[in-house]
Design a protein around this motif. Structure first.
Motif, PDB file in Angstrom:
ATOM      1  N   GLU A 214       0.804  -1.226   0.000  1.00 47.94           N
ATOM      2  CA  GLU A 214       0.000   0.000   0.000  1.00 47.94           C
ATOM      3  C   GLU A 214       0.837   1.276   0.000  1.00 47.94           C
ATOM      4  O   GLU A 214       0.358   2.346   0.357  1.00 47.94           O
ATOM      5  N   ALA A 215       2.094   1.176  -0.424  1.00 49.91           N
ATOM      6  CA  ALA A 215       2.963   2.352  -0.525  1.00 49.91           C
ATOM      7  C   ALA A 215       3.377   2.544  -1.974  1.00 49.91           C
ATOM      8  O   ALA A 215       3.298   1.623  -2.792  1.00 49.91           O
ATOM      9  N   ASN A 216       3.810   3.740  -2.289  1.00 48.37           N
ATOM     10  CA  ASN A 216       4.263   4.039  -3.643  1.00 48.37           C
ATOM     11  C   ASN A 216       5.721   3.652  -3.871  1.00 48.37           C
ATOM     12  O   ASN A 216       6.185   3.601  -5.003  1.00 48.37           O
ATOM     13  N   GLY A 217       6.465   3.439  -2.785  1.00 45.18           N
ATOM     14  CA  GLY A 217       7.872   3.082  -2.908  1.00 45.18           C
ATOM     15  C   GLY A 217       8.568   3.184  -1.572  1.00 45.18           C
ATOM     16  O   GLY A 217       7.955   3.473  -0.543  1.00 45.18           O
ATOM     17  N   TRP A 218       9.856   2.928  -1.579  1.00 45.62           N
ATOM     18  CA  TRP A 218      10.701   3.090  -0.400  1.00 45.62           C
ATOM     19  C   TRP A 218      11.205   4.523  -0.358  1.00 45.62           C
ATOM     20  O   TRP A 218      11.598   5.085  -1.376  1.00 45.62           O
ATOM     21  N   LYS A 219      11.194   5.124   0.810  1.00 46.60           N
ATOM     22  CA  LYS A 219      11.635   6.514   0.956  1.00 46.60           C
ATOM     23  C   LYS A 219      13.147   6.560   1.136  1.00 46.60           C
ATOM     24  O   LYS A 219      13.692   6.010   2.084  1.00 46.60           O
ATOM     25  N   ILE A 220      13.812   7.214   0.196  1.00 48.60           N
ATOM     26  CA  ILE A 220      15.268   7.352   0.222  1.00 48.60           C
ATOM     27  C   ILE A 220      15.603   8.820   0.400  1.00 48.60           C
ATOM     28  O   ILE A 220      15.254   9.653  -0.430  1.00 48.60           O
ATOM     29  N   THR A 233      13.913  13.762  -0.623  1.00 43.91           N
ATOM     30  CA  THR A 233      13.404  12.422  -0.402  1.00 43.91           C
ATOM     31  C   THR A 233      12.866  11.875  -1.715  1.00 43.91           C
ATOM     32  O   THR A 233      11.976  12.469  -2.317  1.00 43.91           O
ATOM     33  N   LEU A 234      13.437  10.778  -2.148  1.00 44.34           N
ATOM     34  CA  LEU A 234      12.978  10.122  -3.360  1.00 44.34           C
ATOM     35  C   LEU A 234      12.143   8.908  -2.974  1.00 44.34           C
ATOM     36  O   LEU A 234      12.412   8.247  -1.973  1.00 44.34           O
ATOM     37  N   VAL A 235      11.145   8.612  -3.747  1.00 36.48           N
ATOM     38  CA  VAL A 235      10.304   7.437  -3.532  1.00 36.48           C
ATOM     39  C   VAL A 235      10.615   6.467  -4.655  1.00 36.48           C
ATOM     40  O   VAL A 235      10.269   6.711  -5.815  1.00 36.48           O
ATOM     41  N   LEU A 236      11.292   5.365  -4.333  1.00 33.84           N
ATOM     42  CA  LEU A 236      11.843   4.488  -5.347  1.00 33.84           C
ATOM     43  C   LEU A 236      11.443   3.033  -5.124  1.00 33.84           C
ATOM     44  O   LEU A 236      11.176   2.610  -3.993  1.00 33.84           O
ATOM     45  N   SER A 237      11.440   2.271  -6.211  1.00 28.48           N
ATOM     46  CA  SER A 237      11.249   0.827  -6.129  1.00 28.48           C
ATOM     47  C   SER A 237      11.866   0.196  -7.365  1.00 28.48           C
ATOM     48  O   SER A 237      12.076   0.868  -8.384  1.00 28.48           O
ATOM     49  N   ASN A 238      12.198  -1.095  -7.255  1.00 26.81           N
ATOM     50  CA  ASN A 238      12.769  -1.850  -8.366  1.00 26.81           C
ATOM     51  C   ASN A 238      13.949  -1.128  -9.016  1.00 26.81           C
ATOM     52  O   ASN A 238      14.003  -0.925 -10.230  1.00 26.81           O
ATOM     53  N   ILE A 239      14.893  -0.761  -8.164  1.00 24.97           N
ATOM     54  CA  ILE A 239      16.053  -0.001  -8.622  1.00 24.97           C
ATOM     55  C   ILE A 239      17.189  -0.217  -7.632  1.00 24.97           C
ATOM     56  O   ILE A 239      16.973  -0.676  -6.508  1.00 24.97           O
ATOM     57  N   THR A 322      35.225  21.534  -2.524  1.00 24.84           N
ATOM     58  CA  THR A 322      34.629  20.296  -3.007  1.00 24.84           C
ATOM     59  C   THR A 322      33.786  20.599  -4.240  1.00 24.84           C
ATOM     60  O   THR A 322      32.915  21.457  -4.203  1.00 24.84           O
ATOM     61  N   ILE A 323      34.100  19.894  -5.310  1.00 24.24           N
ATOM     62  CA  ILE A 323      33.344  20.042  -6.550  1.00 24.24           C
ATOM     63  C   ILE A 323      32.314  18.908  -6.610  1.00 24.24           C
ATOM     64  O   ILE A 323      32.668  17.736  -6.479  1.00 24.24           O
ATOM     65  N   ILE A 324      31.064  19.280  -6.796  1.00 26.17           N
ATOM     66  CA  ILE A 324      29.995  18.284  -6.863  1.00 26.17           C
ATOM     67  C   ILE A 324      29.252  18.461  -8.174  1.00 26.17           C
ATOM     68  O   ILE A 324      28.776  19.551  -8.489  1.00 26.17           O
ATOM     69  N   CYS A 325      29.164  17.374  -8.947  1.00 22.47           N
ATOM     70  CA  CYS A 325      28.478  17.413 -10.232  1.00 22.47           C
ATOM     71  C   CYS A 325      27.416  16.324 -10.286  1.00 22.47           C
ATOM     72  O   CYS A 325      27.599  15.236  -9.748  1.00 22.47           O
ATOM     73  N   GLN A 326      26.321  16.643 -10.953  1.00 22.04           N
ATOM     74  CA  GLN A 326      25.210  15.699 -11.085  1.00 22.04           C
ATOM     75  C   GLN A 326      24.935  15.457 -12.564  1.00 22.04           C
ATOM     76  O   GLN A 326      25.015  16.377 -13.378  1.00 22.04           O
ATOM     77  N   SER A 327      24.615  14.223 -12.893  1.00 21.09           N
ATOM     78  CA  SER A 327      24.246  13.919 -14.272  1.00 21.09           C
ATOM     79  C   SER A 327      22.876  14.518 -14.570  1.00 21.09           C
ATOM     80  O   SER A 327      22.116  14.874 -13.670  1.00 21.09           O
ATOM     81  N   LYS A 328      22.562  14.626 -15.856  1.00 23.41           N
ATOM     82  CA  LYS A 328      21.279  15.211 -16.259  1.00 23.41           C
ATOM     83  C   LYS A 328      20.100  14.435 -15.674  1.00 23.41           C
ATOM     84  O   LYS A 328      19.117  15.015 -15.222  1.00 23.41           O
ATOM     85  N   ARG A 329      20.214  13.118 -15.662  1.00 23.48           N
ATOM     86  CA  ARG A 329      19.119  12.287 -15.153  1.00 23.48           C
ATOM     87  C   ARG A 329      18.940  12.481 -13.650  1.00 23.48           C
ATOM     88  O   ARG A 329      17.813  12.464 -13.142  1.00 23.48           O
ATOM     89  N   PHE A 330      20.059  12.683 -12.935  1.00 25.07           N
ATOM     90  CA  PHE A 330      19.940  12.884 -11.492  1.00 25.07           C
ATOM     91  C   PHE A 330      19.272  14.214 -11.175  1.00 25.07           C
ATOM     92  O   PHE A 330      18.451  14.319 -10.258  1.00 25.07           O
ATOM     93  N   LYS A 331      19.619  15.243 -11.927  1.00 20.54           N
ATOM     94  CA  LYS A 331      19.007  16.545 -11.713  1.00 20.54           C
ATOM     95  C   LYS A 331      17.487  16.468 -11.869  1.00 20.54           C
ATOM     96  O   LYS A 331      16.746  17.117 -11.131  1.00 20.54           O
ATOM     97  N   LYS A 332      17.053  15.671 -12.835  1.00 18.46           N
ATOM     98  CA  LYS A 332      15.615  15.525 -13.048  1.00 18.46           C
ATOM     99  C   LYS A 332      14.943  14.831 -11.849  1.00 18.46           C
ATOM    100  O   LYS A 332      13.803  15.120 -11.510  1.00 18.46           O
ATOM    101  N   LEU A 333      15.671  13.917 -11.213  1.00 22.68           N
ATOM    102  CA  LEU A 333      15.121  13.180 -10.081  1.00 22.68           C
ATOM    103  C   LEU A 333      14.874  14.079  -8.873  1.00 22.68           C
ATOM    104  O   LEU A 333      13.880  13.938  -8.169  1.00 22.68           O
ATOM    105  N   ILE A 334      15.800  15.003  -8.596  1.00 22.81           N
ATOM    106  CA  ILE A 334      15.719  15.771  -7.356  1.00 22.81           C
ATOM    107  C   ILE A 334      15.022  17.108  -7.541  1.00 22.81           C
ATOM    108  O   ILE A 334      14.743  17.792  -6.560  1.00 22.81           O
ATOM    109  N   ASN A 335      14.744  17.504  -8.775  1.00 17.88           N
ATOM    110  CA  ASN A 335      14.078  18.788  -9.010  1.00 17.88           C
ATOM    111  C   ASN A 335      12.576  18.610  -9.210  1.00 17.88           C
ATOM    112  O   ASN A 335      12.100  17.532  -9.481  1.00 17.88           O
TER     113      ASN A 335
END
Length: 335
Positions: A214-220, A233-239, A322-335
């Motif tokens: 009854e949940a949409n995913g695991w909270k990460i 907080t990302l809601v993920l499953s099967n990954i 500290t230099i921190i870079c995110q891939s395009k796909r990651f940016k889409k996940l957190i925005n």
């Protein structure tokens, strides 16, 4: 096979509470064991404790089975026996598990242009000794080891499912990929027993099955550091989620800091203080990609992540910055 649990400045904190109260028909169970030099933790939903205990035992037996096949620490492992055949011009039949891991490893080597290479075992052995003695390998030792390194030295015969190692004294090392494969195989065991809602943690690398009931995913929860404004907080499953880096696992020799991650092109540990976190479709992919991006560095690592469209964060410490870079796909996940 030994893996060491690592925590990075970029890390994943797993909240095991489902988003909505789970159904009364299934209960949450948690088991853990120390194997392969790290802690494996299973969290899943089952109908009762009898089923849960049986499934956990089967999963842990599967880890032992894979350790006997894929470990480079056990002299009699299938992997080491294959390495011992190197230079004999002989094709050696291998198990389904070792075959699958080698196939994916070669694909990873081609994709990364050799940044990931399971034939770097001679280098890894030298580097383990260097860490113990706090002394770099000699130029001669590195040159001798180099003769046995190169993924093009692995030849496959698909009809007989056999492998030939064409250079002498080759030593295969699956430390950058076997744990991810093990996570995938644990989830297969669980699913084979009717357990689909599961989280598997192998030394900090995580594989998620279906969402809790009854949940949409695991909270990460993702945080850059303890004071970061990046707290998503990302809601993920099967990954799968994996990290690699040298925040705690490193050695200093002659005032130079070396990572435990060995560059297969040099035979030495990385000297740039780099960490990466990857989200991928399965455990085996996340595992090898995490270490591969550290070896490639920010520029080429991000190029690979963007080319193959997977979420990644790469962090490099340069002096006090500290230099921190995110891939395009990651940016889409957190925005």
């Amino acid at each position: 096979m030994r893996f060491h649990q690592l925590f990075f400045v970029i890390h994943f904190l797993v909240n095991l509470s489902p988003l909505i109260a789970h159904s009364q028909s299934l209960k949450k169970f948690e088991f853990s064991t120390f194997k392969m030099g790290t802690t494996f933790r299973l969290v899943f939903y089952a109908k009762d404790s009898s089923q849960a205990n049986l499934v956990a035992k089967k999963a842990f037996r599967r880890i032992d089975d894979l350790n006997e096949k894929l470990s480079d620490y056990h002299n009699e492992s299938e992997l080491n026996k294959l390495s011992q055949s190197s230079g004999t011009n002989t094709f050696v039949p291998v198990s389904d598990d070792l075959w699958k891991v080698i196939i994916v490893s070669l694909e990873a080597s081609k994709k990364s242009k050799g940044a990931f290479d399971i034939t770097a075992g001679r280098y890894v052995k030298l580097w383990r000794r260097a860490k113990r003695k706090n002394e770099l390998p000699s130029a001669k030792e590195l040159e001798d080891a180099k003769k046995a390194v190169g993924y093009d030295k692995i030849v496959l015969d698909q009809k007989s499912q056999s492998v030939k190692l064409i250079a002498s004294k080759m030593k295969l090392d699956l430390g950058g990929i076997a744990k991810g494969y093990t996570l995938d195989e644990i989830l297969k065991v669980l699913r084979g027993e009717g357990i689909n809602s599961a989280l598997i943690d192998g030394g900090g690398d995580i594989l998620l099955g279906d969402a809790p009931p009854e949940a949409n995913g695991w909270k990460i929860n993702i945080a850059k550091d303890s004071s970061s404004t990046l707290n998503k907080t990302l809601v993920l499953s099967n990954i799968s989620i994996a990290s690699s880096g040298d925040l705690y696992n490193f050695v200093e020799i002659n005032d130079v800091r070396y990572s435990h991650i060995v560059n297969p092109k040099t035979g030495l540990g990385l000297t740039n203080q780099i960490t990466s976190t990857i989200i991928a479709k399965d455990g085996i992919s996340a595992d090898y990609l995490a270490s591969t991006l550290c070896i490639l560095g920010i520029k080429d690592g991000l190029k690979l992540a963007n080319k193959h469209d997977f979420p990644a964060i790469i962090q490099v410490k340069q002096g006090n910055n500290t230099i921190i870079c995110q891939s395009k796909r990651f940016k889409k996940l957190i925005n």
